[in-house]
Enzyme design. Structure first.
Site, PDB file in Angstrom:
ATOM      1  N   ASP A  81       1.691   4.728   0.775  1.00 42.07           N
ATOM      2  CA  ASP A  81       2.037   3.451   0.663  1.00 42.07           C
ATOM      3  C   ASP A  81       2.588   2.718   2.040  1.00 42.07           C
ATOM      4  O   ASP A  81       2.878   3.816   2.967  1.00 42.07           O
ATOM      5  CB  ASP A  81       3.272   3.352  -0.187  1.00 42.07           C
ATOM      6  CG  ASP A  81       3.651   1.752  -0.500  1.00 42.07           C
ATOM      7  OD1 ASP A  81       2.870   0.927  -0.466  1.00 42.07           O
ATOM      8  OD2 ASP A  81       4.957   1.649  -0.869  1.00 42.07           O
ATOM      9  N   SER A  82       2.758   1.507   2.231  1.00 41.49           N
ATOM     10  CA  SER A  82       3.378   1.126   3.586  1.00 41.49           C
ATOM     11  C   SER A  82       4.500   1.476   3.458  1.00 41.49           C
ATOM     12  O   SER A  82       5.088   1.768   4.851  1.00 41.49           O
ATOM     13  CB  SER A  82       3.138  -0.573   3.271  1.00 41.49           C
ATOM     14  OG  SER A  82       4.097  -0.879   2.183  1.00 41.49           O
ATOM     15  N   TYR A  99       3.247  -4.638   4.725  1.00 47.81           N
ATOM     16  CA  TYR A  99       2.218  -4.921   5.041  1.00 47.81           C
ATOM     17  C   TYR A  99       1.742  -6.230   4.614  1.00 47.81           C
ATOM     18  O   TYR A  99       0.899  -6.887   4.870  1.00 47.81           O
ATOM     19  CB  TYR A  99       1.187  -4.198   4.236  1.00 47.81           C
ATOM     20  CG  TYR A  99       0.976  -2.697   5.080  1.00 47.81           C
ATOM     21  CD1 TYR A  99       1.643  -2.230   5.931  1.00 47.81           C
ATOM     22  CD2 TYR A  99      -0.186  -1.769   4.400  1.00 47.81           C
ATOM     23  CE1 TYR A  99       1.336  -1.031   6.365  1.00 47.81           C
ATOM     24  CE2 TYR A  99      -0.310  -0.615   5.134  1.00 47.81           C
ATOM     25  CZ  TYR A  99       0.404  -0.195   6.164  1.00 47.81           C
ATOM     26  OH  TYR A  99       0.136   0.952   6.679  1.00 47.81           O
ATOM     27  N   GLY A 100       2.776  -7.041   3.665  1.00 47.01           N
ATOM     28  CA  GLY A 100       2.234  -8.058   2.638  1.00 47.01           C
ATOM     29  C   GLY A 100       1.992  -9.390   3.541  1.00 47.01           C
ATOM     30  O   GLY A 100       1.255 -10.257   3.200  1.00 47.01           O
ATOM     31  N   CYS A 135      -0.327   1.507  -3.240  1.00 39.02           N
ATOM     32  CA  CYS A 135      -0.051   0.012  -2.886  1.00 39.02           C
ATOM     33  C   CYS A 135      -1.044  -0.813  -3.106  1.00 39.02           C
ATOM     34  O   CYS A 135      -2.151  -0.827  -2.701  1.00 39.02           O
ATOM     35  CB  CYS A 135      -0.139   0.567  -1.157  1.00 39.02           C
ATOM     36  SG  CYS A 135       0.479  -1.249  -0.179  1.00 39.02           S
ATOM     37  N   ASN A 136      -0.649  -1.836  -3.641  1.00 36.70           N
ATOM     38  CA  ASN A 136      -1.631  -3.085  -4.137  1.00 36.70           C
ATOM     39  C   ASN A 136      -2.350  -3.721  -2.910  1.00 36.70           C
ATOM     40  O   ASN A 136      -3.203  -4.105  -2.831  1.00 36.70           O
ATOM     41  CB  ASN A 136      -0.694  -4.013  -5.054  1.00 36.70           C
ATOM     42  CG  ASN A 136      -0.168  -3.447  -6.094  1.00 36.70           C
ATOM     43  OD1 ASN A 136      -1.176  -3.501  -7.280  1.00 36.70           O
ATOM     44  ND2 ASN A 136       0.542  -2.897  -6.489  1.00 36.70           N
ATOM     45  N   THR A 137      -1.438  -3.888  -1.926  1.00 39.76           N
ATOM     46  CA  THR A 137      -1.878  -4.453  -0.786  1.00 39.76           C
ATOM     47  C   THR A 137      -2.901  -3.929  -0.032  1.00 39.76           C
ATOM     48  O   THR A 137      -4.038  -4.343   0.339  1.00 39.76           O
ATOM     49  CB  THR A 137      -0.519  -5.075   0.088  1.00 39.76           C
ATOM     50  OG1 THR A 137       0.512  -5.376  -0.639  1.00 39.76           O
ATOM     51  CG2 THR A 137      -0.840  -5.800   1.272  1.00 39.76           C
ATOM     52  N   GLU A 140      13.279  -1.225   0.734  1.00 37.14           N
ATOM     53  CA  GLU A 140      13.449  -0.243   1.952  1.00 37.14           C
ATOM     54  C   GLU A 140      14.687   0.153   2.384  1.00 37.14           C
ATOM     55  O   GLU A 140      15.098   1.215   2.935  1.00 37.14           O
ATOM     56  CB  GLU A 140      12.615  -0.779   3.130  1.00 37.14           C
ATOM     57  CG  GLU A 140      11.144  -0.933   2.630  1.00 37.14           C
ATOM     58  CD  GLU A 140      10.370   0.556   2.698  1.00 37.14           C
ATOM     59  OE1 GLU A 140      10.492   1.507   3.528  1.00 37.14           O
ATOM     60  OE2 GLU A 140       9.398   0.762   1.995  1.00 37.14           O
ATOM     61  N   CYS A 166       3.374  -4.986  -7.170  1.00 38.51           N
ATOM     62  CA  CYS A 166       3.657  -3.989  -5.904  1.00 38.51           C
ATOM     63  C   CYS A 166       4.630  -2.963  -6.165  1.00 38.51           C
ATOM     64  O   CYS A 166       5.328  -3.021  -7.091  1.00 38.51           O
ATOM     65  CB  CYS A 166       4.451  -5.253  -4.810  1.00 38.51           C
ATOM     66  SG  CYS A 166       5.271  -4.263  -3.393  1.00 38.51           S
ATOM     67  N   THR A 167       4.124  -2.051  -5.627  1.00 38.44           N
ATOM     68  CA  THR A 167       4.711  -0.685  -6.049  1.00 38.44           C
ATOM     69  C   THR A 167       6.217  -0.445  -5.635  1.00 38.44           C
ATOM     70  O   THR A 167       6.828   0.527  -6.111  1.00 38.44           O
ATOM     71  CB  THR A 167       3.932   0.567  -5.425  1.00 38.44           C
ATOM     72  OG1 THR A 167       3.714   0.414  -4.251  1.00 38.44           O
ATOM     73  CG2 THR A 167       2.574   0.757  -6.238  1.00 38.44           C
ATOM     74  N   HIS A 168       6.656  -1.426  -5.016  1.00 35.67           N
ATOM     75  CA  HIS A 168       8.173  -1.485  -4.428  1.00 35.67           C
ATOM     76  C   HIS A 168       8.768  -1.970  -5.780  1.00 35.67           C
ATOM     77  O   HIS A 168      10.138  -1.787  -5.874  1.00 35.67           O
ATOM     78  CB  HIS A 168       8.401  -2.175  -3.340  1.00 35.67           C
ATOM     79  CG  HIS A 168       8.168  -1.667  -1.795  1.00 35.67           C
ATOM     80  ND1 HIS A 168       6.992  -1.410  -1.465  1.00 35.67           N
ATOM     81  CD2 HIS A 168       9.074  -1.073  -1.159  1.00 35.67           C
ATOM     82  CE1 HIS A 168       6.887  -0.906  -0.242  1.00 35.67           C
ATOM     83  NE2 HIS A 168       8.333  -0.575  -0.250  1.00 35.67           N
TER      84      HIS A 168
HETATM   85  N1  DGL Z   1       3.834  -1.379  -2.203  1.00 32.81           N
HETATM   86  C1  DGL Z   1       3.057  -2.355  -1.347  1.00 32.81           C
HETATM   87  C2  DGL Z   1       2.321  -2.947  -2.479  1.00 32.81           C
HETATM   88  O1  DGL Z   1       1.943  -2.288  -3.373  1.00 32.81           O
HETATM   89  C3  DGL Z   1       4.029  -3.080  -0.555  1.00 32.81           C
HETATM   90  C4  DGL Z   1       3.524  -4.193   0.186  1.00 32.81           C
HETATM   91  C5  DGL Z   1       4.035  -4.440   1.696  1.00 32.81           C
HETATM   92  O2  DGL Z   1       4.275  -3.435   2.375  1.00 32.81           O
HETATM   93  O3  DGL Z   1       4.265  -5.528   1.788  1.00 32.81           O
HETATM   94  O4  DGL Z   1       1.833  -4.030  -2.282  1.00 32.81           O
END
Ligand code: DGL
Length: 288
Positions: free
Chosen positions: A27-28, A59-60, A90-92, A172, A204-206
């Protein structure tokens, strides 16, 4: 979609990994730990090697090409560590990278990705309005457009898409239950309630780490869904199909090794203590 040159030509492929190799998860940042936990619970015989690109999170708001390149670097790291499969938690990152990665590694290294869990929300909504909370980049990707077209449109369900770039940094920093975070959530979710959404897809996985805060604000006004369990099942299916499921019990200990690119393992240690349940044994390291 702009072309991407292979960053790492597979001239020197790794030997085929065996079933006792670890599952690689990326993930990011630390959000993908919500997926790692589902995988750890569902597949307790597996070792997990987690890579968080904390030098570049979030990453968003990044552009498509940059997200693809950062993702390719991270997945290559997991591949060179000898992982048997990679889960892009990570969806992004998934939105821009899955086709490219699968084409690049082929059968040698299976790739599991994820997309916001719109289907269960569409199947269960009573108000016929569901909201998806994800990053702007995720909404630009093709994967989410496909699931809206396949599941929401034929059922006549309205999909409200909302974004809030402040949320990932709160998670984070371990501030997911802070008053500032709840204020940011209210700003983005009050309009969703006003439009009668009864399901909120955590795209988003966060965001599964925000469940407690969201439930404190909205109680049962919103039912929350995420992709974690479905991804764990999909990972198991692919491991079985490839003869890569580990059969050796890990002495009742789920092992998660978390590696961070941002030289902040020390800062993240207390945050992870709060996020990872006690039954999972974990350690955190800086990638040098
Ligand atoms: N966990 C990422 C996702 O699922 C976070 C995106 C990010 O880093 O902005 O999209």
């Amino acid at each position: 979609m702009s072309a991407i040159l292979p960053l790492y030509p597979l001239e020197n492929p790794m030997p085929k990994a065996s079933a006792d190799a670890p599952i690689g998860i990326f993930d990011s940042g630390i959000g993908g730990l919500s997926v790692a936990q589902e995988i750890a619970n569902y597949l307790p015989n597996e070792r997990i090697l987690y890579y968080a690109d904390t030098a570049h999170v979030p990453y968003g708001a990044r552009d498509d090409q940059n997200i693809r390149e950062l993702t390719a670097h991270a997945i290559e790291w997991l591949y060179r560590q000898g992982c048997k499969i990679a889960v892009v938690a990570c969806n992004t990152a998934s939105a821009f990278s899955l086709d490219y990665l699968r084409e690049h590694y082929g059968e040698n290294f299976p790739i599991v990705g994820l997309v916001p869990a719109l289907k269960p929300a569409v199947l269960q909504t009573k108000s016929k309005v569901v909201a998806v909370l994800a990053t702007p980049a995720t909404f630009r990707g093709k994967l989410i457009k496909d699931v809206v077209q396949r599941f929401a449109e034929p059922s006549g369900v309205d999909v409200i898409t909302v974004t809030c770039l402040e949320l990932v940094p709160f998670v984070e920093a371990g501030l997911q239950n802070s008053e500032q975070c709840k204020k940011a959530l209210k700003k983005v979710l009050d309009p969703v309630i006003a439009q009668h959404a009864d399901y909120l897809v955590l795209g988003c996985t966060h965001y599964p780490f925000l469940k407690e805060a969201i439930q404190q604000i909205y109680a049962d006004q919103l039912t929350l869904v995420d992709s974690g369990f479905a991804v764990a099942r999909q990972t198991a299916r692919i491991l079985i199909k490839n003869g890569l499921l580990s059969e050796i019990p890990l002495q009742h200990e789920i092992q998660l090794m978390c590696n961070v690119s941002g030289h902040n393992a020390h800062t993240l240690q207390p945050v992870l203590k709060y996020l990872i349940p006690e039954k999972i044994s974990w350690s955190i390291h800086d990638v040098i």
